[in-house]
Scaffold this motif. Structure first.
Motif, short mmCIF file in Angstrom:
data_model
loop_
_atom_site.label_atom_id
_atom_site.label_comp_id
_atom_site.label_asym_id
_atom_site.label_seq_id
_atom_site.Cartn_x
_atom_site.Cartn_y
_atom_site.Cartn_z
N PRO A 163 31.53 38.01 38.72
CA PRO A 163 31.99 38.72 39.93
C PRO A 163 32.83 39.94 39.56
O PRO A 163 33.53 39.93 38.54
CB PRO A 163 32.83 37.68 40.66
CG PRO A 163 33.25 36.72 39.61
CD PRO A 163 32.16 36.71 38.57
N ASP A 164 32.75 40.98 40.36
CA ASP A 164 33.58 42.17 40.18
C ASP A 164 34.92 41.86 40.84
O ASP A 164 35.11 42.08 42.03
CB ASP A 164 32.92 43.39 40.82
CG ASP A 164 33.72 44.66 40.61
OD1 ASP A 164 34.86 44.59 40.11
OD2 ASP A 164 33.20 45.74 40.97
N THR A 165 35.85 41.31 40.05
CA THR A 165 37.11 40.84 40.61
C THR A 165 37.95 41.96 41.20
O THR A 165 38.66 41.76 42.17
CB THR A 165 37.92 40.07 39.56
OG1 THR A 165 38.08 40.89 38.40
CG2 THR A 165 37.25 38.78 39.18
N VAL A 166 37.85 43.16 40.62
CA VAL A 166 38.61 44.30 41.15
C VAL A 166 38.11 44.64 42.56
O VAL A 166 38.90 44.80 43.49
CB VAL A 166 38.53 45.51 40.21
CG1 VAL A 166 39.13 46.75 40.86
CG2 VAL A 166 39.23 45.22 38.89
N ALA A 167 36.79 44.71 42.73
CA ALA A 167 36.23 45.03 44.05
C ALA A 167 36.53 43.92 45.05
O ALA A 167 36.89 44.20 46.20
CB ALA A 167 34.73 45.25 43.93
N LEU A 168 36.40 42.66 44.63
CA LEU A 168 36.68 41.54 45.53
C LEU A 168 38.15 41.51 45.95
O LEU A 168 38.47 41.27 47.11
CB LEU A 168 36.29 40.22 44.87
CG LEU A 168 34.80 39.94 44.74
CD1 LEU A 168 34.58 38.70 43.88
CD2 LEU A 168 34.16 39.77 46.10
N ALA A 169 39.04 41.74 44.98
CA ALA A 169 40.47 41.74 45.30
C ALA A 169 40.82 42.89 46.23
O ALA A 169 41.60 42.72 47.18
CB ALA A 169 41.29 41.82 44.02
N THR A 175 40.56 37.05 34.42
CA THR A 175 40.29 37.99 35.50
C THR A 175 38.85 38.46 35.54
O THR A 175 38.43 39.08 36.50
CB THR A 175 41.19 39.24 35.39
OG1 THR A 175 40.80 40.00 34.23
CG2 THR A 175 42.65 38.87 35.33
N LYS A 176 38.09 38.20 34.46
CA LYS A 176 36.70 38.63 34.30
C LYS A 176 36.57 40.15 34.19
O LYS A 176 35.50 40.69 34.29
CB LYS A 176 35.81 38.13 35.44
CG LYS A 176 35.88 36.65 35.70
CD LYS A 176 35.47 35.85 34.51
CE LYS A 176 35.42 34.37 34.86
NZ LYS A 176 35.89 33.51 33.82
N GLN A 177 37.67 40.85 33.95
CA GLN A 177 37.66 42.30 33.82
C GLN A 177 37.17 42.67 32.43
O GLN A 177 37.62 42.12 31.43
CB GLN A 177 39.07 42.83 34.05
CG GLN A 177 39.14 44.24 34.47
CD GLN A 177 40.56 44.64 34.86
OE1 GLN A 177 41.51 43.87 34.70
NE2 GLN A 177 40.71 45.82 35.37
#
Length: 126
Positions: A25-31, A120-122
Motif C-alpha cells: 500500500p502507498d502509506t503516504v497517500a493513504l495517510a 511504514t512500507k515507505q
C-alpha cells in the motif's frame, strides 16, 4: 519536531492498510487521504474552506509532511529492482554492505541502495 508523529501515523496506516493483489500500500497517500477526510469532516460546517483551493495546498503539505518522516535504519530491508524484499538480506544491518541487487550506485564514500521501511512500507534510497 513533527517527523516522529508522521512516522507513527505511517506505521499505523501500514498496519491497517489492505494490500491490493500483492502490492504494497502507498502509506503516504493513504495517510494523506485519511487525514484530509478527517480535517474535511471537521470543517464540514464551513463549506468555503472545504471546497476551496486551500484543500489542494493542504494535500500537498500533508504529502510533504509524511515523506519527510525520519527513516529508522533498523527498520530497513533492502529491495531488488522490482521492489521485492531480498531474502538473503534478512540478516542485513546498518554498517554491512547491502546485497548487490539492491545497490543503485556507489562512489568514493560508499554506496546507495534501495530499501523499504518494514513498518511504514515507505521505499527510499539510502
Amino acid at each position: 519536531r513533527l517527523a516522529p508523529l508522521s512516522r507513527e501515523i505511517l506505521v499505523l496506516i501500514a498496519d491497517f492498510a489492505q494490500p491490493v493483489k500483492d502490492e504494497e500500500p502507498d502509506t503516504v497517500a493513504l495517510a494523506g487521504e485519511w487525514l484530509r477526510n478527517l480535517f474535511l469532516g471537521c470543517a464540514e460546517v464551513d463549506q468555503t474552506v472545504a471546497g476551496s483551493d486551500t484543500s489542494l495546498t493542504g494535500s500537498e503539505r500533508l504529502h510533504r509532511w509524511f515523506t519527510s518522516s525520519h527513516i529508522d535504519i533498523a527498520s530497513l530491508e533492502p529491495l531488488d529492482a522490482k521492489f521485492r524484499k531480498i531474502d538473503a538480506a534478512s540478516g542485513w544491518t546498518s554498517g554491512i554492505q547491502p546485497p548487490p541487487t539492491s545497490i543503485l550506485g556507489s562512489g568514493a564514500y560508499g554506496c546507495v541502495f534501495r530499501a523499504r521501511d518494514k513498518h511504514t512500507k515507505q521505499v527510499c534510497a539510502v
